[in-house]
Design a protein around this motif. Structure first.
Motif, PDB file in Angstrom:
ATOM      1  N   LEU A  76       0.824  -1.208   0.000  1.00 24.27           N
ATOM      2  CA  LEU A  76       0.000   0.000   0.000  1.00 24.27           C
ATOM      3  C   LEU A  76       0.859   1.260   0.000  1.00 24.27           C
ATOM      4  CD1 LEU A  76      -2.769  -1.117   2.515  1.00 24.27           C
ATOM      5  CD2 LEU A  76      -3.110  -0.610   0.085  1.00 24.27           C
ATOM      6  N   ASP A  77       2.000   1.200   0.671  1.00 23.60           N
ATOM      7  CA  ASP A  77       2.910   2.349   0.705  1.00 23.60           C
ATOM      8  C   ASP A  77       3.407   2.732  -0.688  1.00 23.60           C
ATOM      9  OD1 ASP A  77       2.743   2.611   3.451  1.00 23.60           O
ATOM     10  OD2 ASP A  77       4.582   1.470   3.851  1.00 23.60           O
ATOM     11  N   LEU A  78       3.435   1.765  -1.602  1.00 27.69           N
ATOM     12  CA  LEU A  78       3.960   1.997  -2.948  1.00 27.69           C
ATOM     13  C   LEU A  78       2.920   2.572  -3.908  1.00 27.69           C
ATOM     14  CD1 LEU A  78       6.010  -1.310  -3.451  1.00 27.69           C
ATOM     15  CD2 LEU A  78       6.898   0.948  -2.807  1.00 27.69           C
ATOM     16  N   GLN A  79       1.661   2.571  -3.499  1.00 25.00           N
ATOM     17  CA  GLN A  79       0.604   3.014  -4.403  1.00 25.00           C
ATOM     18  C   GLN A  79       0.564   4.527  -4.506  1.00 25.00           C
ATOM     19  OE1 GLN A  79      -0.864   0.342  -6.013  1.00 25.00           O
ATOM     20  NE2 GLN A  79       0.645  -0.670  -4.697  1.00 25.00           N
ATOM     21  N   ASP A  80       0.318   5.002  -5.712  1.00 22.48           N
ATOM     22  CA  ASP A  80       0.201   6.431  -5.974  1.00 22.48           C
ATOM     23  C   ASP A  80      -1.277   6.795  -6.017  1.00 22.48           C
ATOM     24  OD1 ASP A  80       0.545   9.038  -6.665  1.00 22.48           O
ATOM     25  OD2 ASP A  80       1.094   8.642  -8.748  1.00 22.48           O
ATOM     26  N   GLY A  81      -1.800   7.293  -4.911  1.00 20.97           N
ATOM     27  CA  GLY A  81      -3.216   7.627  -4.844  1.00 20.97           C
ATOM     28  C   GLY A  81      -4.016   6.587  -4.091  1.00 20.97           C
ATOM     29  N   PRO A  82      -5.337   6.780  -4.021  1.00 20.69           N
ATOM     30  CA  PRO A  82      -6.194   5.872  -3.253  1.00 20.69           C
ATOM     31  C   PRO A  82      -6.246   4.472  -3.856  1.00 20.69           C
ATOM     32  CG  PRO A  82      -7.524   7.385  -4.542  1.00 20.69           C
ATOM     33  CD  PRO A  82      -6.113   7.866  -4.656  1.00 20.69           C
TER      34      PRO A  82
END
Length: 249
Positions: A76-82
């Motif tokens: 989740l830390d790697l995701q860009d945005g919701p």
């Protein structure tokens, strides 16, 4: 007066832009269940990717609930945005905790446990036992697995024989600690959730799936399928996920 009007227009425009941005959910993070791994989600992932979503499958170790939540948070830390967080079976335990991550906009439970505070997988499963009885212990007594001889019947009865056999051979053994760990902060209490009930499930009692979804206020969709609904009905599962992404704001 003129300056006030310009400020009001600018504020409104900014609010509209922010709302549009908040509604745009392109990231899908999938958490597989125990006694399986992430490979069975390939068809769902490909369908969602074709629809323009960014899909990541967490390969959690299933050594403890804490370890599995940490593995999910790293993704989740790697995701860009919701992101929309999707969990199957034991993965529902994981997303219930990991769903508190700031990037998570909503939760989708796929034939999954949907625990409340203080509940474990064992306590939920024993409240309404499933039809399947094929879970076995390893020789050291610390891990659990699904007997390959009965894997197809209890986990993936609606899959082709060769596909069920592959799932059986690629299953991730689950530590007893993972199954007895209790949830502390259920994310569904503060975030929107959806639940797919697999009506022919022999690994989790379908009535338990319904009860948990009702308690959590999850939008519930029933699909006639085995516990491996993600593999046997990938189009239907992907459709539920895509619609959830559109609704989660």
């Amino acid at each position: 007066m003129h300056r006030a009007f310009i400020f009001a227009v600018a504020l409104t425009t900014s609010a509209i832009a922010f709302a549009a941005q908040a509604a745009e959910i392109k990231n899908m993070v999938i958490v597989h269940g125990a006694l399986a791994d992430g490979s069975g989600w390939r068809k769902v992932a490909e369908i969602l990717q074709q629809r323009g979503f960014n899909v990541t499958v967490v390969q959690e170790p299933i050594t403890s609930l804490k370890d599995d939540v940490a593995a999910t948070n790293r993704v989740l830390d790697l995701q860009d945005g919701p992101s929309l967080l999707i969990g199957h079976s034991y993965g529902g335990m994981v997303i219930t905790e990991a769903g508190n991550h700031a990037n998570v906009a909503g939760l989708v439970y796929v034939a999954a446990f949907e625990p409340d505070k203080g509940e474990s997988l064992v306590s939920l499963a024993s409240s309404k036992p499933a039809a399947g009885t094929s879970i076995r212990e390893t020789k050291d007594g610390n891990y659990l697995y699904l007997d390959p001889a009965n894997f197809a019947a209890d986990f993936a009865a609606d899959l082709p024989k060769e596909d069920a056999a592959f799932l059986s051979r690629s299953q991730v053994f689950a530590s007893k600690e993972a199954f007895t760990s209790k949830v502390t902060e259920p994310a569904w209490q503060t975030k929107k959730s959806w639940a797919i009930v697999a009506t022919q499930d022999r690994s989790i009692n379908p009535d338990l799936e319904r009860d948990m979804a009702k308690r959590a206020g999850s939008e519930t969709i029933e699909i006639e399928a085995s516990h491996a609904v993600f593999a046997s009905q990938p189009d239907k599962v992907a459709d539920v996920i895509a619609k959830a992404a559109q609704s989660a704001q």
